[in-house]
Design a protein around this motif. Sequence first.
Motif, PDB file in Angstrom:
ATOM      1  N   ALA A 405      40.532  35.961  39.840  1.00 32.84           N
ATOM      2  CA  ALA A 405      41.379  34.884  40.673  1.00 32.84           C
ATOM      3  C   ALA A 405      42.064  34.251  39.134  1.00 32.84           C
ATOM      4  CB  ALA A 405      40.103  34.023  40.588  1.00 32.84           C
ATOM      5  N   GLY A 406      41.818  34.340  37.979  1.00 37.59           N
ATOM      6  CA  GLY A 406      43.169  33.487  36.863  1.00 37.59           C
ATOM      7  C   GLY A 406      43.767  34.599  36.243  1.00 37.59           C
ATOM      8  N   CYS A 407      43.508  35.794  36.074  1.00 35.97           N
ATOM      9  CA  CYS A 407      44.340  36.513  35.643  1.00 35.97           C
ATOM     10  C   CYS A 407      45.574  37.050  36.155  1.00 35.97           C
ATOM     11  CB  CYS A 407      43.394  38.251  35.459  1.00 35.97           C
ATOM     12  SG  CYS A 407      44.184  39.455  34.793  1.00 35.97           S
ATOM     13  N   ILE A 408      46.354  37.050  35.051  1.00 32.59           N
ATOM     14  CA  ILE A 408      47.880  37.115  35.333  1.00 32.59           C
ATOM     15  C   ILE A 408      48.406  39.003  36.334  1.00 32.59           C
ATOM     16  CG2 ILE A 408      49.120  35.381  34.100  1.00 32.59           C
ATOM     17  CD1 ILE A 408      49.813  37.913  31.540  1.00 32.59           C
ATOM     18  N   ARG A 409      47.510  39.917  35.750  1.00 34.31           N
ATOM     19  CA  ARG A 409      47.830  41.336  35.841  1.00 34.31           C
ATOM     20  C   ARG A 409      46.638  41.470  37.638  1.00 34.31           C
ATOM     21  NH1 ARG A 409      46.697  44.881  31.179  1.00 34.31           N
ATOM     22  NH2 ARG A 409      48.051  46.680  32.784  1.00 34.31           N
ATOM     23  N   ARG A 410      46.482  40.327  38.246  1.00 30.16           N
ATOM     24  CA  ARG A 410      45.529  40.597  39.103  1.00 30.16           C
ATOM     25  C   ARG A 410      46.288  41.675  39.860  1.00 30.16           C
ATOM     26  NH1 ARG A 410      42.538  36.985  43.545  1.00 30.16           N
ATOM     27  NH2 ARG A 410      41.562  37.795  45.050  1.00 30.16           N
ATOM     28  N   CYS A 451      41.118  46.910  31.559  1.00 31.61           N
ATOM     29  CA  CYS A 451      41.296  46.174  31.580  1.00 31.61           C
ATOM     30  C   CYS A 451      41.001  45.106  30.360  1.00 31.61           C
ATOM     31  CB  CYS A 451      39.917  45.238  32.120  1.00 31.61           C
ATOM     32  SG  CYS A 451      39.693  43.318  32.517  1.00 31.61           S
ATOM     33  N   GLY A 452      41.437  44.196  29.880  1.00 29.59           N
ATOM     34  CA  GLY A 452      41.955  43.486  29.201  1.00 29.59           C
ATOM     35  C   GLY A 452      41.032  42.008  29.227  1.00 29.59           C
TER      36      GLY A 452
END
Length: 835
Positions: A405-410, A451-452
């Motif tokens: 939800a808070g990932c910039i690469r979503r 995935c980071g």
Amino acid sequence: MSKSNVVNLPEWTRAGSKDKIQKEAWSTRLKAWSMKQPVLQFIAVKKWAMLLSLMGFLLGRAMILDELTPFAAAYFAVIVFMRRDSTLPVAAAILLGSLFTPFPGAIVVAAELIIFYLIYKGMENFQRVDLSYAPLMVFVASFMVGLFRVVIGPTLAWYPLMMATIDALLGFVLTLVFLQALPVFTYKQKSRALRNEEVLCLIILLASVMTGLVGWTVNGLSLEHILSRFLILLFALAGGAPLGAAVGVVTGLILSLADVSAIYQMSLLAFSGMLAGMMQSGRKGAVSIGMLLGSTILSVYFMGPGDVMNSTWETCAAVVLFLLTPKGIISAIAKYVPGTADHSRSQHEYARRVRDITADRVTQFSQVFRQLSSSFGQIPRATEAGKSDREMEDFMKTVTEGACAGCIRRTHCWDAKFYQTYRYMTDMMTTVEECPDITAAQLPPEWNRICGKTGEVLEVMKGQYELYQHDMRWKRQIYDSRQFVAEQLSGVSQVMEDLAKEIKREGQAMYRQEGQIREALEKLGLSIHTIEILSLDPGRVEIEVVHAYTRGFDECRKMIAPLLSDILEENIAVVSETAVHPREGLSMVTFGSAKAYEINTGVAGAAKGGDIMSGDSFSTVELGNGTFAVSISDGMGNGERARMESSAALSMLEKLLQSGMDEKLAVKSVNSILLLRSPDEFYATVDMALIDQYSAQTIFMKIASAPSFIRRGSEVIPVTASNLPIGIIKDIEVDLVTMQLRPGDILIMMTDGIYDAPGYAVNKEIWMKRLIQELEGDDPQDMADSLLDKVIRYQGNEIHDDMTIVVSRVDHFHPEWSSLHMPGVGRMERPRTVS
């Protein structure tokens, strides 16, 4: 009648045909034809009203001492309350009959009916009318009319006043009598058996009706004499001498009240009825001869030569009417009379109908429980169905919301590379399932390139997987509970189905066999009150006898049972004995088939360390249907809690088996109950032997128990089975071992405290066989004590675990008293039972 309505009746209606099928066909056509005729249809619909009107006509004419008319008002009152639809024709018939009485009889009767009806309507308007007031209303109406006659008479004397009072009192009593008798001629309670007082009231009503024939003759023959003797013939054949004599007394008394000169008729009719009833077994011919003899003999004493011939011809006319009476009418009368064979058969038919209805209801309930069991069993198990698509979607959605939800690469992962990201999540979920304790360092390196936040995703997924596992455990528990309910419902359905089959088993009426037993017992000098045979099936005999017992003599075991054993050619024993009327000295004894084998049992046991409370339990109980259960159970651990678990397991298992439940289903039910009733790990072993006392066929149910042993002469046979204890896992496997025991076989059952006594370095089975072979004697209790003593001594007088030994010996049953043969008493024929 028009020509179109004229039909040619079939030949069998004139000459009689032997073809039953043709008769039935023509009978159906004749009924259909008769229903098309207006006159016949009217008669069929109004037959009861016409009969009641005819009776009203004769009762309106009936008088006592040529001046009292108590019958009319009483009869009219009962008709108004019980058959209001027939009030008008009956009233007209009563008034028409009263016209044949001396003046002013018709006026008196009309006045009584009018006053009664006015009282009835007045009480009806005030809503106080009730059947219980009918006798009092008749008394008031009759007394008012009689008092009015006295007042307007020439002189006010005590005699007319007394006669008016007597007339009112007789009306009061006759109303009570007619209230009991008239329902037989109505729609109400027509098929119900009558009580003795109702039969007497019916006789009084019929005799009162015949009083209306007094004075009418045909060729010099009195109609009331002919019909009274015809009535006595009917009841004598239906009810025997007591009823015939009673009808004669009542009929003669009422006829003599109407004609004082005929007072001798009471003795003549009573004696004739008794003599006719005594010849009941000879059917119509013998009963007719009895009536002729009785009436002729007493006529010689009371009458002159000419009157004797008239009385004889009157009896002959009654006999002719009697011989022409269909058998169905006599059977219908007999069904109402208590104590007759027809009455007993009608009661048996009623009981059979009730039994069939009950069995059908039980069968319906059984089908309902079976359907419920099927519905519960159709629920898929969570562990077998696997993860549904919906569960996968919910799992993925929760993980994504928690980790992405808070990932910039979503957007980049789930939009541009959806399939790669989805496969990555699926692979990680599979890895977590296979190894729930995996760490981020143990994940494949290429996942970090996809995935980071692999570590964060892993932690979220492990948390969600734990919740998922918790949810699956609850689902499995719900499934197990539902499966348990399904099995229980199936077991209840089977028990109810067996019960319905047992209810439907209909035995034949065994009056002849009961009479044979009564005759034989009375030859022994015993006072027998009632005998009822419930079953004569070989091996399942059940007979109930109520007799006057004498304390200390024990006639049941010493005389009755040996005599029944000789008659039935089967060993009969006393099953139970209960005092039904202690003050009268009456006892009801149930006799049943003696078992072919009997089981003698001995028990020995010791608690761990010499304590008082042992964790082992044992039981010997009769399960019914000739099955004897010997069981032993070892609870986990020692002391009171282990004893509670083992005794509960045995108690529940015995109750389920006694109810008729299948052995395997009973064990599974007990296992499920033990699993659900406590979260702690408490279990118990069960070792049960079900011995058929008729064939010695034995079923061993061994659940995690130590082996049992059968000593047959010098041979020792082990009985083993491999099962887990009940109360541990849900899907328990039940192995049933069936063996045929022989007379003299000794069954030895034990807990593991006995069997494991030598330790692991010794072959336990060989060691136990040797100990059993060394036992002396064959008394079960001595053998149990000796074996326990040997084991304790082998352990150096120390008790390392709870120890229990149950020893049972199978023997032929030898009755205490030999069969008793009575000369002249033959063997009893056993009717086949219809299932």
